[in-house]
Design an enzyme around this catalytic site. Sequence first.
Site, PDB file in Angstrom:
ATOM      1  N   ASP A 233      14.382  18.737  51.191  1.00  0.00           N
ATOM      2  CA  ASP A 233      15.145  18.540  52.427  1.00  0.00           C
ATOM      3  C   ASP A 233      15.603  17.086  52.542  1.00  0.00           C
ATOM      4  OD1 ASP A 233      16.213  18.505  54.956  1.00  0.00           O
ATOM      5  OD2 ASP A 233      14.440  19.321  55.955  1.00  0.00           O
TER       6      ASP A 233
ATOM      7  N   LYS B 141      14.606   7.598  60.769  1.00  0.00           N
ATOM      8  CA  LYS B 141      13.595   8.221  61.623  1.00  0.00           C
ATOM      9  C   LYS B 141      12.236   8.235  60.925  1.00  0.00           C
ATOM     10  CE  LYS B 141      15.953  11.771  61.914  1.00  0.00           C
ATOM     11  NZ  LYS B 141      16.453  13.136  62.105  1.00  0.00           N
TER      12      LYS B 141
ATOM     13  N   VAL C 146      24.699  12.788  62.758  1.00  0.00           N
ATOM     14  CA  VAL C 146      25.336  11.581  62.214  1.00  0.00           C
ATOM     15  C   VAL C 146      26.314  11.978  61.110  1.00  0.00           C
ATOM     16  CG1 VAL C 146      24.961   9.447  60.914  1.00  0.00           C
ATOM     17  CG2 VAL C 146      23.419  10.046  62.790  1.00  0.00           C
TER      18      VAL C 146
ATOM     19  N   ALA D 202      21.981  15.495  55.270  1.00  0.00           N
ATOM     20  CA  ALA D 202      23.374  15.282  54.853  1.00  0.00           C
ATOM     21  C   ALA D 202      23.940  13.983  55.436  1.00  0.00           C
ATOM     22  CB  ALA D 202      24.237  16.468  55.276  1.00  0.00           C
ATOM     23  N   ASP D 203      23.193  13.342  56.344  1.00  0.00           N
ATOM     24  CA  ASP D 203      23.612  12.008  56.823  1.00  0.00           C
ATOM     25  C   ASP D 203      23.823  11.067  55.638  1.00  0.00           C
ATOM     26  OD1 ASP D 203      23.167  13.009  59.355  1.00  0.00           O
ATOM     27  OD2 ASP D 203      21.504  11.653  59.830  1.00  0.00           O
TER      28      ASP D 203
ATOM     29  N   GLU E  26      27.338  10.409  68.416  1.00  0.00           N
ATOM     30  CA  GLU E  26      27.067  11.809  68.059  1.00  0.00           C
ATOM     31  C   GLU E  26      26.578  12.600  69.270  1.00  0.00           C
ATOM     32  OE1 GLU E  26      23.341  12.928  66.859  1.00  0.00           O
ATOM     33  OE2 GLU E  26      22.636  10.932  66.301  1.00  0.00           O
TER      34      GLU E  26
HETATM   35  N1  PSU Z   1      18.382   9.920  66.347  1.00  0.00           N
HETATM   36  C1  PSU Z   1      17.695  10.281  67.460  1.00  0.00           C
HETATM   37  N2  PSU Z   1      17.546  11.608  67.743  1.00  0.00           N
HETATM   38  C2  PSU Z   1      18.113  12.584  66.917  1.00  0.00           C
HETATM   39  C3  PSU Z   1      18.833  12.197  65.751  1.00  0.00           C
HETATM   40  C4  PSU Z   1      18.947  10.849  65.507  1.00  0.00           C
HETATM   41  O1  PSU Z   1      17.213   9.417  68.204  1.00  0.00           O
HETATM   42  O2  PSU Z   1      17.963  13.766  67.235  1.00  0.00           O
HETATM   43  C5  PSU Z   1      19.500  13.263  64.886  1.00  0.00           C
HETATM   44  C6  PSU Z   1      20.850  12.751  64.337  1.00  0.00           C
HETATM   45  O3  PSU Z   1      21.863  13.623  64.795  1.00  0.00           O
HETATM   46  C7  PSU Z   1      20.705  12.860  62.843  1.00  0.00           C
HETATM   47  C8  PSU Z   1      19.789  14.033  62.758  1.00  0.00           C
HETATM   48  O4  PSU Z   1      21.930  13.044  62.177  1.00  0.00           O
HETATM   49  O5  PSU Z   1      18.799  13.711  63.727  1.00  0.00           O
HETATM   50  C9  PSU Z   1      19.252  14.248  61.358  1.00  0.00           C
HETATM   51  O6  PSU Z   1      18.663  15.505  61.283  1.00  0.00           O
HETATM   52  P1  PSU Z   1      18.259  16.148  59.868  1.00  0.00           P
HETATM   53  O7  PSU Z   1      17.197  15.227  59.317  1.00  0.00           O
HETATM   54  O8  PSU Z   1      17.754  17.513  60.192  1.00  0.00           O
HETATM   55  O9  PSU Z   1      19.499  16.125  59.024  1.00  0.00           O
HETATM   56 MN    MN Z   2      17.663  18.898  56.528  1.00  0.00          MN
END
Ligand code: PSU
Ligand code: MN
Length: 299
Positions: free
Chosen positions: A133, A154, A101, A136-137, A22
Amino acid sequence: MIVVADEVRDALARGGPVVALETTLVAHGFPPGEGVEVGLESERCVRDAGAVPATVGVLDGEIRVGLTQDELARFDADARKVGPRDLAAAAVQQAVGATTVGGTLVVARAAGIRFMGTGGLGGVHRGFPDPPDVSADLSELARTQVLVVSAGVKSLLDVPATAEVLETLGVPVLGFQTDELPLFYAARGGPRTSARVESPDEAARIAYAHWQLGGAGLLLGRPPDDSLDDVEPLIEQALRQAHAEGVAGQAVTPYVLSFLHRESGGRTLRANRDLVAANAGLAGEVAKAYGRASTDGRS
Ligand code: PSU
Ligand code: MN
């Protein structure tokens, strides 16, 4: 609209191992300039494993699969963060679109790529349902036949809630030589995986069997080599400050990551960089092993 680089197209045509990567973490996960280095290092790790890297992003009105170094360098902090719903608009509006992702999974599905590496999967953000929240992953992984290698979910998220949603969605959560879903910075203390695997070959055979059954995405959690076990207080501080400053939605993850990188004196930065590259390498190994697993399965 999807433009696949020659090297990636050739590998796919002969059924060779390909790993999607990504660009959101390149653009928004690291301090200016450093994301590109992480992206290049990830590509090297995929190659060292014997697979072909396919870094995904939106450039010049095209959804690109496989980027040159100069193209990768265009994914800086000004890039749009592009999830599944944002791909079409980013392409039509000629934006530089850094795929998450989830966004990358949409493209991998269209291109026929089965493996992907990242840092941490998105999931259920803390405080659900206020706001509701959920990255969408998760929904995209639930409908895409791709195995994603990450350092788990995460840790700034609600990890146990995310694990529950993954079960509901029927996504196998495999642990690489561990029974626990890794917590991104920390190797231990996460919820239980649905199965533990000892080798890339075992992971590949399970992916093959899962897809034969009509299943979709799988998560393979790889514990970080340098486990940081004291980041949680900093995460709580970062989330409080984000809330106080009105940071919400897509902006939360980049905000928290940069807060941690700064306040930990660079420890989370190093850990994050290393785990992204290692996950890419493991994705390459599983992709390589899959060629053997799928041939055995057919014979
Ligand atoms: N892993 C990392 N750093 C990041 C991400 C993943 O080490 O920045 C990103 C990925 O692109 C993942 C996104 O899809 O965080 C998810 O963000 P959100 O929770 O806002 O959907
Ligand atoms: Mn989000």
